[in-house]
Design a protein around this motif. Structure first.
Motif, PDB file in Angstrom:
ATOM      1  N   ALA A  81      13.020 -46.697  -6.197  1.00 57.41           N
ATOM      2  CA  ALA A  81      11.656 -47.221  -6.054  1.00 57.41           C
ATOM      3  C   ALA A  81      10.631 -46.103  -5.954  1.00 57.41           C
ATOM      4  CB  ALA A  81      11.573 -48.134  -4.835  1.00 57.41           C
ATOM      5  N   VAL A  82      10.872 -45.009  -6.639  1.00 62.91           N
ATOM      6  CA  VAL A  82       9.941 -43.880  -6.617  1.00 62.91           C
ATOM      7  C   VAL A  82       8.907 -44.056  -7.726  1.00 62.91           C
ATOM      8  CG1 VAL A  82       9.691 -41.387  -6.901  1.00 62.91           C
ATOM      9  CG2 VAL A  82      11.622 -42.317  -5.599  1.00 62.91           C
ATOM     10  N   MET A  83       7.652 -44.039  -7.328  1.00 67.95           N
ATOM     11  CA  MET A  83       6.546 -44.115  -8.286  1.00 67.95           C
ATOM     12  C   MET A  83       6.221 -42.704  -8.767  1.00 67.95           C
ATOM     13  SD  MET A  83       5.658 -47.309  -8.685  1.00 67.95           S
ATOM     14  CE  MET A  83       3.925 -47.380  -9.145  1.00 67.95           C
TER      15      MET A  83
ATOM     16  N   GLN B 253       2.371 -43.954 -11.548  1.00 68.91           N
ATOM     17  CA  GLN B 253       1.088 -44.060 -10.867  1.00 68.91           C
ATOM     18  C   GLN B 253      -0.052 -44.187 -11.869  1.00 68.91           C
ATOM     19  OE1 GLN B 253       0.665 -41.029  -7.699  1.00 68.91           O
ATOM     20  NE2 GLN B 253       2.901 -40.838  -7.746  1.00 68.91           N
ATOM     21  N   ARG B 254       0.021 -43.430 -12.945  1.00 76.31           N
ATOM     22  CA  ARG B 254      -1.023 -43.540 -13.983  1.00 76.31           C
ATOM     23  C   ARG B 254      -0.970 -44.908 -14.653  1.00 76.31           C
ATOM     24  NH1 ARG B 254       0.416 -37.976 -14.628  1.00 76.31           N
ATOM     25  NH2 ARG B 254       2.039 -38.492 -16.144  1.00 76.31           N
ATOM     26  N   ARG B 255       0.244 -45.413 -14.881  1.00 76.51           N
ATOM     27  CA  ARG B 255       0.383 -46.740 -15.487  1.00 76.51           C
ATOM     28  C   ARG B 255      -0.230 -47.817 -14.589  1.00 76.51           C
ATOM     29  NH1 ARG B 255       6.190 -49.784 -16.652  1.00 76.51           N
ATOM     30  NH2 ARG B 255       5.314 -51.789 -17.344  1.00 76.51           N
ATOM     31  N   LEU B 256       0.018 -47.716 -13.285  1.00 78.88           N
ATOM     32  CA  LEU B 256      -0.551 -48.665 -12.332  1.00 78.88           C
ATOM     33  C   LEU B 256      -2.077 -48.602 -12.353  1.00 78.88           C
ATOM     34  CD1 LEU B 256       0.084 -50.711 -10.055  1.00 78.88           C
ATOM     35  CD2 LEU B 256       0.099 -48.775  -8.466  1.00 78.88           C
TER      36      LEU B 256
ATOM     37  N   PHE C 268      -6.094 -51.719  -5.921  1.00 74.19           N
ATOM     38  CA  PHE C 268      -5.788 -51.763  -4.491  1.00 74.19           C
ATOM     39  C   PHE C 268      -4.446 -51.091  -4.226  1.00 74.19           C
ATOM     40  CE2 PHE C 268      -3.689 -54.250  -1.052  1.00 74.19           C
ATOM     41  CZ  PHE C 268      -4.544 -53.963  -0.003  1.00 74.19           C
ATOM     42  N   ALA C 269      -3.396 -51.491  -4.960  1.00 74.78           N
ATOM     43  CA  ALA C 269      -2.061 -50.937  -4.757  1.00 74.78           C
ATOM     44  C   ALA C 269      -2.037 -49.432  -4.991  1.00 74.78           C
ATOM     45  CB  ALA C 269      -1.061 -51.634  -5.674  1.00 74.78           C
ATOM     46  N   HIS C 270      -2.791 -48.964  -5.965  1.00 73.22           N
ATOM     47  CA  HIS C 270      -2.832 -47.539  -6.278  1.00 73.22           C
ATOM     48  C   HIS C 270      -3.577 -46.743  -5.207  1.00 73.22           C
ATOM     49  CE1 HIS C 270      -3.029 -43.859  -8.587  1.00 73.22           C
ATOM     50  NE2 HIS C 270      -4.355 -43.857  -8.477  1.00 73.22           N
TER      51      HIS C 270
ATOM     52  N   GLY D 267       7.553 -38.355  -6.546  1.00 75.25           N
ATOM     53  CA  GLY D 267       6.428 -39.264  -6.393  1.00 75.25           C
ATOM     54  C   GLY D 267       6.580 -39.947  -5.053  1.00 75.25           C
ATOM     55  N   TYR D 268       5.730 -40.942  -4.775  1.00 69.88           N
ATOM     56  CA  TYR D 268       5.902 -41.676  -3.523  1.00 69.88           C
ATOM     57  C   TYR D 268       6.826 -42.866  -3.765  1.00 69.88           C
ATOM     58  CZ  TYR D 268       2.310 -45.010  -5.202  1.00 69.88           C
ATOM     59  OH  TYR D 268       1.593 -45.928  -5.925  1.00 69.88           O
ATOM     60  N   ASP D 269       7.573 -43.223  -2.723  1.00 72.11           N
ATOM     61  CA  ASP D 269       8.500 -44.339  -2.877  1.00 72.11           C
ATOM     62  C   ASP D 269       7.964 -45.587  -2.181  1.00 72.11           C
ATOM     63  OD1 ASP D 269       9.165 -42.903  -0.399  1.00 72.11           O
ATOM     64  OD2 ASP D 269      10.770 -44.377  -0.199  1.00 72.11           O
TER      65      ASP D 269
END
Length: 317
Positions: A200-202, A207-210, A220-222, A240-242
């Motif tokens: 579950a690592v972003m 992150q760019r896709r989000l 909001f999630a980003h 990345g962040y998980d």
């Protein structure tokens, strides 16, 4: 299939907020109530963040009930160094348009389980204090739920708050012990930080896709995970962040995402040096299993669900 009826117990930091988005906006969950507990942030902040998250998810009518403001036996230790002082990346979010409903979280868990025996899935995203408080009053409570999923522990003893412990269990290890003493592997599943850091690592591309989705939910999630991204880069060394709470919620909504699980007898260390460590007994002479632990999850399937929810396109197959 109809949406899964859910109760969600949360200490709403930024990743909990994303889990609430999945529960309320994916089309897979029917959130009946949310209960809050002190953990990532103090209780009033956790409640505020839960209310904000539900509003963003289009579920402002879901009742939110406050619970325990400290662990069963220990002083409160928060994770504001990870999630920001407000638990949501310190990005200046406006307050919610409503407040919590009356009724203590432990009472709410007991009431819903009694009114709807075998119907509701409980998902816990924070320290297990509220659930333990309810269990101390009704030891058979866990069997009244359809299933209980907990974002808790690290089955491989690779920790994120200490060398061997995951934060939710470390924050209130006595409460985790109460839950495990009442648990059975047919009814209780833990999704630990070992799953999050592997599946579950972003990554920066994720992150760019989000961010590129451009919806209010995606923005909001980003944005709320800004400080988590900094902490992950400096402390855990991940790519990345998980998202530990969202992947636990995804498993509750889509059990088919689980690729491997393990049953074992598990206890929790309470001493200072190993506080909060899961003690997983894999010996042939071990006591009967009391817990199911998720060990491997379909990463692509999890991220498809996350992006579909944030894009507002509903269920991900």
């Amino acid at each position: 299939m109809p949406p899964t009826p859910l109760l969600v117990d949360t200490d709403t930091g930024s990743d909990d907020a994303v889990a609430l988005l999945l529960a309320a906006a994916s089309g897979l969950g029917d959130v009946r109530a949310v209960t809050t507990v002190a953990g990532n942030v103090p209780l009033p902040t956790a409640t505020r963040n839960a209310l904000i998250s539900l509003e963003i998810a289009g579920a402002a009518d879901v009742p939110v009930h406050e619970g325990c403001d400290r662990p069963l036996l220990r002083p409160l230790s928060t994770a504001q160094h990870v999630h920001g002082q407000d638990g949501m990346g310190d990005i200046g979010l406006p307050g919610p348009r409503r407040g919590p409903q009356p009724g203590h979280a432990a009472d709410v868990l007991l009431s819903y389980a009694r009114r709807f025996p075998g119907e509701l899935t409980l998902v816990t995203l924070g320290p297990l204090t509220n659930l333990a408080a309810a269990l101390l009053r009704e030891p058979g409570l866990l069997g009244r739920f359809r299933h209980v999923y907990c974002m808790a522990g690290a089955a491989d003893a690779h920790g994120n708050i200490t060398a061997t412990a995951e934060f939710n269990v470390w924050a209130d290890p006595e409460a985790a012990g109460v839950v495990l003493r009442a648990a059975h592997p047919d009814t209780v599943t833990w999704v630990g930080w070992d799953v999050s850091r592997k599946y579950a690592v972003m990554t920066p591309e994720d992150q760019r896709r989000l961010e590129r989705l451009g919806t209010p939910v995606a923005a909001f999630a980003h944005r709320i995970n800004r400080t988590v991204a900094e902490w992950a880069r400096e402390v855990t060394g991940l790519a990345g962040y998980d998202l530990p709470d969202p992947i636990a919620m995804a498993v509750a909504l889509r059990p088919d995402l689980v690729l491997e699980e393990e049953r074992a007898h598990v206890t929790i260390a309470l001493g200072d040096e190993t506080r909060g460590q899961m003690i997983v007994d894999r010996r042939r002479a071990a006591r009967e299993p009391n817990l199911t632990m998720v060990r491997r999850v379909d990463e692509a399937g999890f991220k498809d669900l996350l992006f579909a929810t944030c894009a507002g396109t509903g269920r991900a197959a």
